[in-house]
Enzyme design. Structure first.
Site, mmCIF file in Angstrom:
data_model
loop_
_atom_site.group_PDB
_atom_site.id
_atom_site.type_symbol
_atom_site.label_atom_id
_atom_site.label_comp_id
_atom_site.label_asym_id
_atom_site.label_seq_id
_atom_site.Cartn_x
_atom_site.Cartn_y
_atom_site.Cartn_z
ATOM 1 C CE1 TYR A 1 16.768 12.732 9.869
ATOM 2 C CE2 TYR A 1 17.970 14.507 10.930
ATOM 3 C CZ TYR A 1 16.889 13.657 10.883
ATOM 4 O OH TYR A 1 15.931 13.720 11.857
ATOM 5 C CG HIS B 1 9.883 12.739 15.365
ATOM 6 N ND1 HIS B 1 9.861 14.067 15.757
ATOM 7 C CD2 HIS B 1 11.188 12.393 15.272
ATOM 8 C CE1 HIS B 1 11.098 14.483 15.913
ATOM 9 N NE2 HIS B 1 11.926 13.497 15.628
ATOM 10 C CG HIS C 1 18.888 19.259 14.686
ATOM 11 N ND1 HIS C 1 19.214 18.417 13.653
ATOM 12 C CD2 HIS C 1 17.711 18.791 15.174
ATOM 13 C CE1 HIS C 1 18.287 17.487 13.528
ATOM 14 N NE2 HIS C 1 17.371 17.697 14.437
ATOM 15 C CE LYS D 1 14.317 17.863 22.018
ATOM 16 N NZ LYS D 1 15.045 16.877 21.233
ATOM 17 N NE ARG E 1 11.846 18.322 17.970
ATOM 18 C CZ ARG E 1 12.793 19.203 17.652
ATOM 19 N NH1 ARG E 1 12.469 20.435 17.314
ATOM 20 N NH2 ARG E 1 14.066 18.855 17.683
ATOM 21 N NE ARG F 1 12.638 17.470 14.017
ATOM 22 C CZ ARG F 1 12.962 18.758 13.971
ATOM 23 N NH1 ARG F 1 12.148 19.619 13.379
ATOM 24 N NH2 ARG F 1 14.082 19.206 14.520
#
Length: 172
Positions: free
Chosen positions: A159, A124, A150, A59, A34, A127
């Site tokens: 994805y 982004h 994640h 994050k 990110r 990514r």
């Protein structure tokens, strides 16, 4: 095609700011970072021998170790050799301070225009490109989940695309 064009123009970088941009955008594209994590990277966070980046600003306030591949290891090794940086921000802006995320947006827009890419893309999207490419290469959503760090597989499922030929082969 757009990814190839962007990488092509980045590889033509020669001045210090452009070389920094190249290393930054390839780190985001090949490492799936990110923008907020990328601009906070410090030289001390790069472990080329282990092939890892230590993200102090991830994050949710977490820290993470991100595995990077040989292509990115080579890019970062060349970048660090060329800049002579030994500590501080990995991608410094004016006067050695870290870049703002807004400046990264502007620089990406500059490089997209040079590559002839008309679509408005954000940092982004690099990514997302990394995740999509990784899934296409491996077909493994768990690997993509791990690469992007994640917390939930649900975040990674965006994805996942079914390859018709792979489906045919599995049903044969």
């Amino acid at each position: 095609d757009e990814e190839k064009r962007l990488v092509f123009v980045l590889r033509g970088a020669t001045d210090p700011a452009s070389l920094r941009d190249r290393a930054l955008f390839l780190t985001m594209l090949l490492g799936g970072l990110r923008v907020g994590s990328a601009v906070k990277l410090r030289v001390e966070d790069v472990d080329l021998e282990q092939g890892e980046l230590f993200l102090r600003h991830f994050k949710g306030g977490r820290t993470e170790r991100v595995v990077i591949g040989t292509t990115l290891i080579g890019e970062l090794a060349g970048y660090l050799r060329g800049t002579g940086l030994v500590e501080g921000p990995l991608f410094p802006g004016n006067h050695g301070a870290e870049l703002s995320t807004r400046h990264v947006h502007r620089r990406l827009s500059h490089w997209l225009a040079r590559a002839g890419i008309k679509r408005a893309l954000s940092p982004h999207s690099l990514r997302h490109t990394c995740a999509t490419r990784l899934y296409e290469r491996t077909g493994d959503p768990f690997l993509v989940k791990e690469a992007l760090h994640h917390r939930s597989l649900t975040s990674t499922l965006r994805y996942v695309r079914v390859d018709r030929e792979r489906l045919r082969a599995a049903l044969a």
